[in-house]
Design an enzyme around this catalytic site. Structure first.
Site, PDB file in Angstrom:
ATOM      1  N   ASP A   1      29.432  40.102  38.873  1.00 51.77           N
ATOM      2  CA  ASP A   1      30.204  39.925  40.252  1.00 51.77           C
ATOM      3  C   ASP A   1      30.185  40.966  40.801  1.00 51.77           C
ATOM      4  O   ASP A   1      30.902  42.258  40.131  1.00 51.77           O
ATOM      5  CB  ASP A   1      31.398  39.277  39.809  1.00 51.77           C
ATOM      6  CG  ASP A   1      32.111  38.497  40.853  1.00 51.77           C
ATOM      7  OD1 ASP A   1      31.511  38.142  41.869  1.00 51.77           O
ATOM      8  OD2 ASP A   1      33.234  38.360  40.870  1.00 51.77           O
ATOM      9  N   HIS A   2      30.076  41.175  42.028  1.00 50.92           N
ATOM     10  CA  HIS A   2      30.465  42.472  42.907  1.00 50.92           C
ATOM     11  C   HIS A   2      30.209  43.736  42.467  1.00 50.92           C
ATOM     12  O   HIS A   2      30.972  44.811  42.509  1.00 50.92           O
ATOM     13  CB  HIS A   2      32.093  42.426  43.400  1.00 50.92           C
ATOM     14  CG  HIS A   2      32.775  41.200  44.295  1.00 50.92           C
ATOM     15  ND1 HIS A   2      32.243  41.377  45.566  1.00 50.92           N
ATOM     16  CD2 HIS A   2      33.292  40.235  43.801  1.00 50.92           C
ATOM     17  CE1 HIS A   2      32.843  40.294  45.984  1.00 50.92           C
ATOM     18  NE2 HIS A   2      33.324  39.678  45.074  1.00 50.92           N
TER      19      HIS A   2
ATOM     20  N   GLY B   1      36.924  34.051  46.192  1.00 58.89           N
ATOM     21  CA  GLY B   1      38.420  33.738  46.434  1.00 58.89           C
ATOM     22  C   GLY B   1      38.789  32.493  46.616  1.00 58.89           C
ATOM     23  O   GLY B   1      39.767  32.210  47.148  1.00 58.89           O
TER      24      GLY B   1
HETATM   25  P1  13P Z   1      40.142  34.634  43.121  1.00 55.10           P
HETATM   26  O1  13P Z   1      40.486  35.527  42.312  1.00 55.10           O
HETATM   27  O2  13P Z   1      40.901  34.917  44.302  1.00 55.10           O
HETATM   28  O3  13P Z   1      40.257  33.331  42.738  1.00 55.10           O
HETATM   29  O4  13P Z   1      38.647  35.155  43.568  1.00 55.10           O
HETATM   30  C1  13P Z   1      37.548  35.250  42.645  1.00 55.10           C
HETATM   31  C2  13P Z   1      36.455  35.728  43.251  1.00 55.10           C
HETATM   32  O5  13P Z   1      36.161  35.637  44.383  1.00 55.10           O
HETATM   33  C3  13P Z   1      35.620  36.620  42.122  1.00 55.10           C
HETATM   34  O6  13P Z   1      34.472  37.142  42.774  1.00 55.10           O
END
Ligand code: 13P
Length: 282
Positions: free
Chosen positions: A81-82, A207
């Site tokens: 992720d990211h 998110g």
């Molecule tokens: P939240 O932690 O706000 O649920 O978001 C997780 C997310 O988007 C990870 O990329």
């Protein structure tokens, strides 16, 4: 068995659901995600951010994925992720990850396109899926850093990024944010509809924690095929553990504590699988 995320996202698109992507920090959180997914017969993505990868090591996570993909009865995809560096994406691909996200959303569009393409070209030989991002997924209070609504992704930029990077999925900034929302989140559905009209690629909503169920389902109707959730799981994990440890008699058996934590974390995982309408889709 090797699961193909592109096929799973296509299935989600055709059958009108989203694949939930849950962030895990350790083996216990991962266990809760995988058990809940198996019990509800849902395809899931188990995501780890750069910090988690650094702490556990790419090799170990790759080996875990190999093990789970060989033994899982329902589709499980491990995902980076990211990542803001193409290098980490490449490293995870080499370790067997079937899915990575290159997040170039903080970069000028041209650079985002160039680096996203560098990752997708590399991923092609691994037949892996690459997620890229347009518009910023804001952090708390970050809105004030942008002029007007500059953090929202535009349909024109989305189209260019998708066409020129040849990505597998696209994360879109729509006013969504990571972490707990201070106020009710205001997702820009018109912008989502515009982007969905322009691009065929599956869209991703980050998110998830705190976005109301009806908004998630409206987003799914408007092209979202993957929904990311992390904070709600971590909060459940830590608050359950905190409560356990604050009880009078000290229990030194870690496994006993953690079995209870895993059961508790499975609750939001199952809740989100149902919100995403992914139950019984495996
Ligand atoms: P939240 O932690 O706000 O649920 O978001 C997780 C997310 O988007 C990870 O990329």
């Amino acid at each position: 068995m090797r699961f193909d995320l592109k096929e799973i996202l296509l299935d989600a698109d055709q059958r009108g659901y989203a694949v939930p992507a849950f962030n895990f920090s350790d083996g216990w959180e991962l266990m809760a995600i995988l058990e809940a997914a198996r019990e509800l017969r849902a395809p899931v993505i188990a995501a780890s951010n750069m910090q988690v990868v650094t702490v556990h090591g790419a090799q170990l996570l790759g080996a875990l994925y190999k093990h789970y993909s060989q033994t899982a009865k329902t589709p499980v995809i491990f995902h980076l992720d990211h990542s803001n560096t193409p290098e980490l994406c490449k490293q995870m691909l080499e370790c067997g990850y079937p899915s990575v996200m290159f997040d170039g959303s903080a970069l000028p569009l041209e650079e985002n396109i160039r680096k996203s393409r560098e990752v997708t070209s590399y991923a092609a030989s691994f037949e892996a899926c690459v997620e890229v991002e347009i518009g910023r997924i804001i952090g708390r209070n970050e809105e004030s850093m942008y002029e007007g609504e500059d953090y929202l992704g535009t349909a024109e930029d989305a189209l260019r990024l998708v066409q020129e990077s040849n990505c597998g999925s696209l994360a879109v900034g729509l006013g969504n944010a990571h972490g707990f929302y201070r106020e009710k989140p205001r997702l820009r559905f018109e912008r989502l509809a515009e982007i969905n009209e322009m691009v065929d690629t599956p869209l991703v909503l980050h998110g998830g924690t705190g976005i109301p169920e009806e908004d998630i389902q409206k987003a799914i109707k408007n092209g979202i095929n993957k929904v990311n959730v992390g904070t709600e799981l971590h909060f459940t994990y830590l608050s359950t553990l905190q409560k356990q440890l604050s009880e009078d008699t000290f229990e030194p058996n870690v496994v006993k504590h953690m079995e209870h934590v895993v059961e508790k974390v499975k609750e939001p995982v199952k809740k989100w699988i149902r919100i995403c309408m992914a139950e019984n889709k495996a």
